[in-house]
Scaffold this motif. Structure first.
Motif, PDB file in Angstrom:
ATOM      1  N   THR A  93      -0.691 195.456  22.645  1.00  0.00           N
ATOM      2  CA  THR A  93      -1.029 194.042  22.807  1.00  0.00           C
ATOM      3  C   THR A  93      -2.241 193.634  21.968  1.00  0.00           C
ATOM      4  N   ILE A 124      -1.956 183.223  23.809  1.00  0.00           N
ATOM      5  CA  ILE A 124      -0.678 183.384  24.510  1.00  0.00           C
ATOM      6  C   ILE A 124       0.481 183.256  23.529  1.00  0.00           C
ATOM      7  N   ASN A 135      -0.429 187.338  30.523  1.00  0.00           N
ATOM      8  CA  ASN A 135       0.688 188.070  29.915  1.00  0.00           C
ATOM      9  C   ASN A 135       1.188 189.202  30.811  1.00  0.00           C
TER      10      ASN A 135
END
Length: 318
Positions: free
Chosen positions: A228, A199, A117
């Motif tokens: 995140t 993901i 990412n």
């Protein structure tokens, strides 16, 4: 005042509403219901119907007499297993390998997803994802063959070690090396495939949160810890609960392909023990009792993990 009793044979209002709601929903989504039929049939035929065979764990099963005709012995096979020489060994091996897998293998795809990412090059992302996905699609027999060849005394790993002064040795013949080889190969084989779901979860995080964090001067590391990770925490919680439900179901196919009598000391687990007792020694009832014990423990772990997750972070399967 006497309460009016509903007429016999008539549906209660709530039941009628639920029935009408289902019929209306079926008419709107009939194709989705039709698509669901094969999945439901699969679970009924291959997961629920075989549960009838669990009765043989409480019987002295004989193929000539059948399941219902076999003699009832109650908990005899469970007592025999708990008092056997192998009980503590296989229980210890199963727990140790499962915990190693939970500690080292479970976080690996999360870390990989976070690293991918952070990469800005789309072409590098695609290449990295493709390379890490590939081992998952290789046959398990081929994977175990590769591991065996690489860890032989004259394999590539030992060849590299000889340059540093170590003597070559058949690594799979060493009980103390079996668990590290198993865990490392599991990470290599599954890390790419299992990272897909993380993901996908990362893609659902609102980009505006990162923009606001950058305006406030947050570094990329702080963005990872404060945006995140909290964003994918529900996904991590659900995957952890599912992993806990299969904690003692160590992949016996791979272990059977890699272990040998020399490494039983550290490699023999409940599932491989059930395989030997049930299919090689024809102890159907005994192996069924061991398998049922394993399933009950997994169910207890699943319910416990779900309860804790619901209390701690409000995420659960039910």
């Amino acid at each position: 005042m006497a309460k009016t009793q509903p007429a016999v044979g008539k549906q209660a209002p709530g039941s009628a509403r639920n029935t009408n709601r289902f019929i209306r929903d079926f008419r709107i989504n009939k194709y989705l219901y039709l698509m669901m039929i094969p999945v439901v049939a699969y679970y009924l035929i291959f997961h629920y119907a075989p549960m009838y065979g669990a009765l043989i764990a409480f019987k002295e099963y004989s193929p000539m007499k059948g399941i219902l005709g076999s003699d009832w012995v109650g908990l005899k096979h469970f007592y025999d297993f708990f008092n056997s020489y192998y009980f503590w060994r296989i229980l210890k091996n199963t727990i140790v390998i499962s915990l190693y897998s939970l500690i080292f293998e479970f976080p690996a795809p999360i870390i990989l997803a976070l690293l991918i990412n952070e990469v800005r090059s789309k072409s590098f992302k695609r290449v990295a994802q493709t390379i890490t996905y590939m081992p998952y699609f290789i046959s398990l027999v081929v994977i175990c063959g590769i591991i065996t060849d690489f860890t032989n005394a004259d394999g590539i790993i030992n060849t590299l070690f000889t340059y540093f002064g170590y003597d070559g040795q058949a690594m799979l013949q060493k009980p103390e090396l079996f668990r590290p080889i198993y865990i490392l190969s599991e990470i290599w084989q599954r890390i790419g495939w299992e990272s897909i779901i993380y993901i996908a979860a990362l893609m659902s995080i609102d980009v505006e949160q990162y923009e606001a964090a950058r305006m406030d001067g947050a570094s990329r590391l702080k963005q990872m810890f404060y945006i995140t990770l909290p964003g994918i925490l529900p996904t991590i919680s659900i995957m952890l609960i599912l992993r806990m439900g299969n904690l003692l179901n160590v992949g016996f196919e791979k272990i059977i392909l890699l272990y040998n009598p020399i490494t039983y000391e550290t490699a023999d687990v409940i599932s491989s023990f059930v395989y030997r007792k049930g299919l090689l020694e024809f102890g159907w009832s005994y192996s069924s009792a061991v398998g049922l014990f394993n399933s009950v423990i997994n169910l207890a772990l699943l319910v416990t993990a779900n309860y804790i997750s619901r209390k701690v972070n409000k995420n659960s399967l039910w």
